[in-house]
Scaffold this active site. Structure first.
Site, PDB file in Angstrom:
ATOM      1  N   GLY A   6       0.809  -1.205   0.000  1.00  0.00           N
ATOM      2  CA  GLY A   6       0.000   0.000   0.000  1.00  0.00           C
ATOM      3  C   GLY A   6       0.845   1.260   0.000  1.00  0.00           C
ATOM      4  CB  THR A   7       0.909   4.178  -1.639  1.00  0.00           C
ATOM      5  OG1 THR A   7       1.541   3.177  -2.441  1.00  0.00           O
ATOM      6  CG2 THR A   7       1.709   5.469  -1.733  1.00  0.00           C
ATOM      7  CB  ALA A   8       0.174   6.209   3.779  1.00  0.00           C
ATOM      8  CB  SER A 175      -0.859   1.008  -4.525  1.00  0.00           C
ATOM      9  OG  SER A 175       0.196   0.968  -3.590  1.00  0.00           O
TER      10      SER A 175
END
Length: 202
Positions: A6-8, A175
């Protein structure tokens, strides 16, 4: 590049901060969900965004909500942005022998103005103007870095994080599917979701 799925993303502006995360949940190469939330308002003026394993994300979210509420009851006011980031740092460090598999961006607005912090799985704490974490971090930073300036407006920062996530999704199978956005200013939080299809060939 981080292998946490994932990506934040977090971006600081003069008006406040924008936190964002894509919505895909993966495990061992399989897509389990396309509608997972990984960015949350913990108080009306402090939020967090996560990349990593959702079990650890959910545990940390609940712990932060309880600790922030306890602080408010004890002190009669909301916890400040750095205070919550430091509290999270202590929590993460306490699990250092079996670390929480998550990277976290903390952002918000208090009487010191807008602030943005990033934390690794063992609680190292760094203040930043913009940040990207997780498996898509390098791709996101590559998009944000040449386009960021300290005078960016909140609306421009929102567009920037959406386009950065789109760039990540084109190349990072961990993602995808859309982006949850949390904007925090002196007035409080504002949340929205932007959905889009993953253009990566399946």
């Amino acid at each position: 590049m981080s292998m946490l799925p994932g990506t934040a993303i977090g971006v600081k502006t003069r008006e406040g901060v924008v936190l964002a995360s894509e919505k895909r949940l993966t495990y061992d190469g399989f897509v389990l969900s396309s509608s997972v939330k990984k960015v949350y308002a913990i108080t009306p003026h402090v939020g967090v965004g996560f990349a990593g394993l959702m079990g650890d994300v959910n545990i940390l979210k609940r712990m932060l909500e309880m600790e922030a509420k306890y602080y408010e009851l004890q002190h009669g006011r909301e916890i400040r942005v750095r205070g919550l980031a430091k509290m999270l740092s202590v929590i993460l460090y306490s699990y250092k022998l079996a670390p929480m598999l998550t990277e976290i961006v903390v952002g918000g607005y208090d009487d010191n103005g807008p602030q943005l912090y990033i934390l690794d799985p063992v609680g190292s704490l760094i203040e930043e103007k913009y940040a990207a974490l997780g498996s898509g971090a390098q791709l996101a930073l590559g998009y944000i870095e040449p386009r960021y300036n300290p005078d960016i407006s909140l609306e421009e920062a929102e567009k920037l994080v959406v386009e950065a996530v789109k760039t990540v999704i084109e190349r990072d199978v961990l993602s995808g599917d859309g982006v949850d956005i949390l904007k925090i200013t002196a007035k409080g939080p504002e949340e929205k979701t932007v959905l889009f299809k993953n253009t990566l060939a399946q």
